[in-house]
Design a protein around this motif. Structure first.
Motif, short mmCIF file in Angstrom:
data_model
loop_
_atom_site.label_atom_id
_atom_site.label_comp_id
_atom_site.label_asym_id
_atom_site.label_seq_id
_atom_site.Cartn_x
_atom_site.Cartn_y
_atom_site.Cartn_z
N ALA A 1 -5.84 -0.73 -7.16
CA ALA A 1 -6.96 0.18 -6.93
C ALA A 1 -6.46 1.34 -6.07
O ALA A 1 -5.36 1.30 -5.53
CB ALA A 1 -8.10 -0.55 -6.23
N ARG A 2 -7.33 2.37 -5.96
CA ARG A 2 -6.98 3.52 -5.12
C ARG A 2 -8.24 4.10 -4.52
O ARG A 2 -9.35 3.82 -4.98
CB ARG A 2 -6.23 4.57 -5.91
N GLU A 3 -8.03 4.91 -3.49
CA GLU A 3 -9.14 5.64 -2.89
C GLU A 3 -8.64 7.00 -2.43
O GLU A 3 -7.49 7.14 -2.01
CB GLU A 3 -9.74 4.87 -1.72
N THR B 1 -4.43 10.33 -0.74
CA THR B 1 -4.78 9.30 -1.72
C THR B 1 -4.02 8.04 -1.37
O THR B 1 -2.80 8.07 -1.20
CB THR B 1 -4.44 9.74 -3.16
N HIS C 1 0.84 -1.18 0.00
CA HIS C 1 0.00 0.00 0.00
C HIS C 1 0.89 1.24 0.00
O HIS C 1 1.99 1.23 0.53
CB HIS C 1 -0.90 0.03 1.24
N ALA D 1 -0.33 -1.19 -9.72
CA ALA D 1 -1.41 -0.71 -8.85
C ALA D 1 -2.72 -1.44 -9.19
O ALA D 1 -3.06 -1.63 -10.35
CB ALA D 1 -1.59 0.79 -8.99
N TRP E 1 -3.33 3.94 -2.43
CA TRP E 1 -3.47 2.92 -3.47
C TRP E 1 -2.70 1.69 -3.07
O TRP E 1 -1.86 1.72 -2.18
CB TRP E 1 -3.04 3.43 -4.84
N TRP E 2 -3.04 0.58 -3.72
CA TRP E 2 -2.40 -0.68 -3.38
C TRP E 2 -2.18 -1.50 -4.64
O TRP E 2 -2.89 -1.38 -5.63
CB TRP E 2 -3.21 -1.46 -2.35
#
Length: 195
Positions: free
Chosen positions: A163-165, A139, A133, A161, A141-142
């Motif tokens: 996904a991200r949030e 922000t 991660h 990568a 992401w992983w």
């Protein structure tokens, strides 16, 4: 491999590393209190200046989870894990380690894990490797978890990568509270009522 952690600490010191950590996992199936004490004693004797001790977490989708589900192994017991934590805290404190985060002890302020402190205090970091991660400026992401998928993406010139949030201010406030409560310093009570 028995004895390998102690040799690794020695090799790290010989290579010039000023600070050396050993990670330990407790409450594994079949482990006794005496086994755990022996593991701690061996870790302390190896001479690191930082020890991380984590209770085993059974992750869904692993072979261990499947064996537990089939009844081949018992699920780790929370009360046993709590007892093992207390054993770790007592033995490490007696050996000169100070607890500074739920799962971490260091022999000095300088030996504390600066990278992990970034997690617990809302700092920024880059994670490298499968499942790693990262967090920059709110922000997170992983990366893909499986090593083969990670390697394939890198070989193909594609970002690993997954996904991200983007964290809202409220998300960041809740995470700050939750993570700083893990630290020996805790969370400032005066900030609990802040919007």
């Amino acid at each position: 491999t028995p004895g390998r952690p102690a040799r690794a600490v020695s090799e790290a010191r010989e290579a010039g590393f000023e600070h050396v950590n050993l990670d330990l996992i407790y409450s594994t199936p079949g482990e006794s209190d005496d086994d755990w004490r022996a593991s701690l004693a061996a870790a302390i004797e190896a001479g690191p200046d930082h020890v991380s001790a984590y209770s085993l977490i059974v992750e869904d989708g692993t072979r261990l989870a499947a064996r537990i589900r089939r009844g081949e192994l018992p699920m780790p017991d929370d009360d046993v894990a709590a007892d093992r934590y207390l054993i770790a805290d007592g033995m490490l404190a007696e050996a000169g380690f100070q607890w500074y985060e739920v799962s971490n002890w260091a022999t000095s302020e300088a030996a504390r894990c600066r990278h992990n402190l970034l997690y617990w205090t809302g700092g920024d970091w880059w994670g490298v490797g499968p499942g790693a991660h990262s967090h920059i400026g709110g922000t997170r992401w992983w990366n893909v978890k499986h090593p083969a998928a990670y390697a394939q993406r890198l070989t193909s010139g594609v970002s690993p990568a997954h996904a991200r949030e983007v964290l809202t201010p409220q998300d960041r406030a809740v995470e700050r509270l939750m993570l700083e409560l893990r630290l020996s310093e805790g969370f400032p009570l005066g900030e609990l009522d802040r919007p």
